[in-house]
Design a protein around this motif. Sequence first.
Motif, PDB file in Angstrom:
ATOM      1  N   SER A   1       6.886 -14.970   4.733  1.00 22.82           N
ATOM      2  CA  SER A   1       5.590 -14.993   4.043  1.00 22.82           C
ATOM      3  C   SER A   1       5.723 -15.061   2.530  1.00 22.82           C
ATOM      4  O   SER A   1       4.749 -15.391   1.840  1.00 22.82           O
ATOM      5  N   HIS A   2       6.928 -14.730   1.999  1.00 27.52           N
ATOM      6  CA  HIS A   2       7.154 -14.657   0.546  1.00 27.52           C
ATOM      7  C   HIS A   2       6.247 -13.608  -0.098  1.00 27.52           C
ATOM      8  O   HIS A   2       5.848 -13.742  -1.260  1.00 27.52           O
ATOM      9  N   GLN A   3       5.916 -12.581   0.682  1.00 29.77           N
ATOM     10  CA  GLN A   3       5.043 -11.504   0.212  1.00 29.77           C
ATOM     11  C   GLN A   3       5.633 -10.169   0.655  1.00 29.77           C
ATOM     12  O   GLN A   3       6.333 -10.089   1.676  1.00 29.77           O
ATOM     13  N   PRO A   4       5.356  -9.091  -0.087  1.00 33.02           N
ATOM     14  CA  PRO A   4       5.814  -7.768   0.357  1.00 33.02           C
ATOM     15  C   PRO A   4       5.121  -7.372   1.663  1.00 33.02           C
ATOM     16  O   PRO A   4       4.021  -7.831   1.960  1.00 33.02           O
ATOM     17  N   VAL A   5       5.784  -6.528   2.426  1.00 31.09           N
ATOM     18  CA  VAL A   5       5.266  -6.116   3.730  1.00 31.09           C
ATOM     19  C   VAL A   5       5.179  -4.593   3.773  1.00 31.09           C
ATOM     20  O   VAL A   5       6.167  -3.898   3.480  1.00 31.09           O
ATOM     21  N   HIS A   6       3.992  -4.075   4.134  1.00 27.31           N
ATOM     22  CA  HIS A   6       3.793  -2.638   4.262  1.00 27.31           C
ATOM     23  C   HIS A   6       3.076  -2.345   5.572  1.00 27.31           C
ATOM     24  O   HIS A   6       2.363  -3.197   6.112  1.00 27.31           O
ATOM     25  N   THR A   7       3.237  -1.124   6.053  1.00 26.73           N
ATOM     26  CA  THR A   7       2.564  -0.711   7.282  1.00 26.73           C
ATOM     27  C   THR A   7       1.627   0.466   7.066  1.00 26.73           C
ATOM     28  O   THR A   7       0.726   0.694   7.865  1.00 26.73           O
ATOM     29  N   THR A   8       1.824   1.223   5.987  1.00 27.15           N
ATOM     30  CA  THR A   8       1.005   2.416   5.772  1.00 27.15           C
ATOM     31  C   THR A   8       0.168   2.272   4.508  1.00 27.15           C
ATOM     32  O   THR A   8       0.432   1.423   3.649  1.00 27.15           O
ATOM     33  N   VAL A   9      -0.823   3.134   4.404  1.00 24.73           N
ATOM     34  CA  VAL A   9      -1.701   3.114   3.226  1.00 24.73           C
ATOM     35  C   VAL A   9      -1.049   3.804   2.031  1.00 24.73           C
ATOM     36  O   VAL A   9      -1.622   3.813   0.931  1.00 24.73           O
ATOM     37  N   TRP A  10       0.163   4.354   2.201  1.00 30.82           N
ATOM     38  CA  TRP A  10       0.805   5.121   1.138  1.00 30.82           C
ATOM     39  C   TRP A  10       1.710   4.276   0.259  1.00 30.82           C
ATOM     40  O   TRP A  10       2.246   4.779  -0.739  1.00 30.82           O
ATOM     41  N   ASP A  11       1.894   3.002   0.606  1.00 33.86           N
ATOM     42  CA  ASP A  11       2.671   2.111  -0.250  1.00 33.86           C
ATOM     43  C   ASP A  11       1.746   1.465  -1.276  1.00 33.86           C
ATOM     44  O   ASP A  11       0.647   1.002  -0.939  1.00 33.86           O
ATOM     45  N   ASP A  12       2.198   1.394  -2.541  1.00 37.21           N
ATOM     46  CA  ASP A  12       1.390   0.797  -3.627  1.00 37.21           C
ATOM     47  C   ASP A  12      -0.017   1.380  -3.642  1.00 37.21           C
ATOM     48  O   ASP A  12      -1.026   0.652  -3.675  1.00 37.21           O
ATOM     49  N   VAL A  13      -0.099   2.721  -3.617  1.00 42.76           N
ATOM     50  CA  VAL A  13      -1.397   3.388  -3.524  1.00 42.76           C
ATOM     51  C   VAL A  13      -2.330   2.993  -4.663  1.00 42.76           C
ATOM     52  O   VAL A  13      -3.544   2.884  -4.482  1.00 42.76           O
ATOM     53  N   HIS A  14      -1.770   2.747  -5.837  1.00 43.99           N
ATOM     54  CA  HIS A  14      -2.603   2.408  -7.002  1.00 43.99           C
ATOM     55  C   HIS A  14      -3.388   1.118  -6.799  1.00 43.99           C
ATOM     56  O   HIS A  14      -4.408   0.888  -7.460  1.00 43.99           O
ATOM     57  N   GLU A  15      -2.942   0.258  -5.860  1.00 45.63           N
ATOM     58  CA  GLU A  15      -3.660  -0.986  -5.582  1.00 45.63           C
ATOM     59  C   GLU A  15      -4.669  -0.827  -4.449  1.00 45.63           C
ATOM     60  O   GLU A  15      -5.362  -1.786  -4.099  1.00 45.63           O
ATOM     61  N   VAL A  16      -4.747   0.339  -3.880  1.00 43.97           N
ATOM     62  CA  VAL A  16      -5.663   0.654  -2.768  1.00 43.97           C
ATOM     63  C   VAL A  16      -5.588  -0.440  -1.697  1.00 43.97           C
ATOM     64  O   VAL A  16      -6.584  -1.112  -1.382  1.00 43.97           O
ATOM     65  N   PRO A  17      -4.413  -0.666  -1.101  1.00 43.57           N
ATOM     66  CA  PRO A  17      -4.250  -1.802  -0.195  1.00 43.57           C
ATOM     67  C   PRO A  17      -5.110  -1.736   1.057  1.00 43.57           C
ATOM     68  O   PRO A  17      -5.514  -2.772   1.583  1.00 43.57           O
ATOM     69  N   HIS A  18      -5.434  -0.519   1.542  1.00 40.93           N
ATOM     70  CA  HIS A  18      -6.207  -0.427   2.774  1.00 40.93           C
ATOM     71  C   HIS A  18      -7.630  -0.931   2.595  1.00 40.93           C
ATOM     72  O   HIS A  18      -8.307  -1.250   3.561  1.00 40.93           O
TER      73      HIS A  18
END
Length: 419
Positions: A57-74
């Motif tokens: 995908s050429h993109q970072p991969v996360h599974t939880t809401v605790w990664d990169d919290v400052h970006e509010v990924p969820h």
Amino acid sequence: MPGAPRPRVVLGVAGGIAAYKACSLLRLLVEVPYDVRVVPTESALRFVGEATWAALSHQPVHTTVWDDVHEVPHVRLGQQADLVVVAPATADLLAKAAHGQADDLLTSTLLTARCPVVFAPAMHTEMWEHPATRANVATLRERGALVLEPAEGRLTGVDTGKGRLPEPEQIFDVCRGVLARGDEPLVADLAGRHVVVSAGGTREYLDPVRYLGNRSSGRQGYALARTAALRGASVTLVAANVSLPDPAGVKVTRVGSTRELRDAVLAAARDADAVVMAAAPADFRPAGYADAKIKKADDGSAPTVELTQNPDILAELSHDRPRPGLVVAGFAAETGDATAGVLDHGRAKLARKGCDLLVVNEVGVDKGFESPDNEAVILGADGSQTVVPRGAKEALAHRIWDLVAVRWTATEPPSVPHR
């Protein structure tokens, strides 16, 4: 258009053995190109690792809401997505989505998404047929999500049945079709209708080896069948010499010759609400059939093949409709010539055939046959003319069903579905 933003797609991957097939789907999405973020569940990573998803995908991969919290990924991923597709969607994932659970990044993204959502289920037959799963699927569909029908075939181990993940190419075609509709919602407006679609090209055999045929791949007819099923219709697909996988949730009847195609289409049309003739039947067939292979002559002469005309299925359906209110649409693969242009030939054919709609394709080296894209002008017997620009064949299929739907009268009782 140069510089136009790429559609943003979230590919959710749940924890099932079919997760490895999502790698092929990801490749297809990235190559369009779409901007794809893969959001696997923790259990999905037991089947395919994070490095694979990130590399493809050429993109970072996360599974939880605790990664990169400052970006509010969820919240951000769902809000910004143009499409969320989950493949495979396990029974567990469907249950969580139906009940609004949000215990990881994928389910949180599903809860915040305001774009179209497509689920491609994969599980054992018993799980798919369980009343709890059926209720969850019904709930998701009522809320506007597209839940594909799983395919039938070999499952994990020696089991066979309904529950296979649809082929990645089929899921990809659905995604392209959904994105091609833009802001137009995809609703089950064909629910309660029985539609018949023909696809492919017929073959008329001269001997056991040779035949008269054409270049039709069946792709447009299969796109019509898939999109009709997505919009709630009961679909009968009459396929002539097509090597594509059967669309999930569609009844497929296979034929070879034009006369076989005619018999199958007329039989299916008896209780249909619409027939779309996307197949390319041969206009002529050999007057005789050689039981043995025709040999070359020693003197270099070529045999003469006498031809006889095949039945005109579209004209027969249009002029002698098997039930009142049947909408009939046909296709015309045309080229301009010294006498008239493509649309002139199309209008003449529309009047001659007597159908309600005629989809006119200008065919050429990279147009119409065998191409993944299509463009057409849809002519109506009422004098209407609808231009469909070049794009995914699903986009043209949706436009055809839009025009078929408006031709059904509001008082006409739909036929009983035949799933």
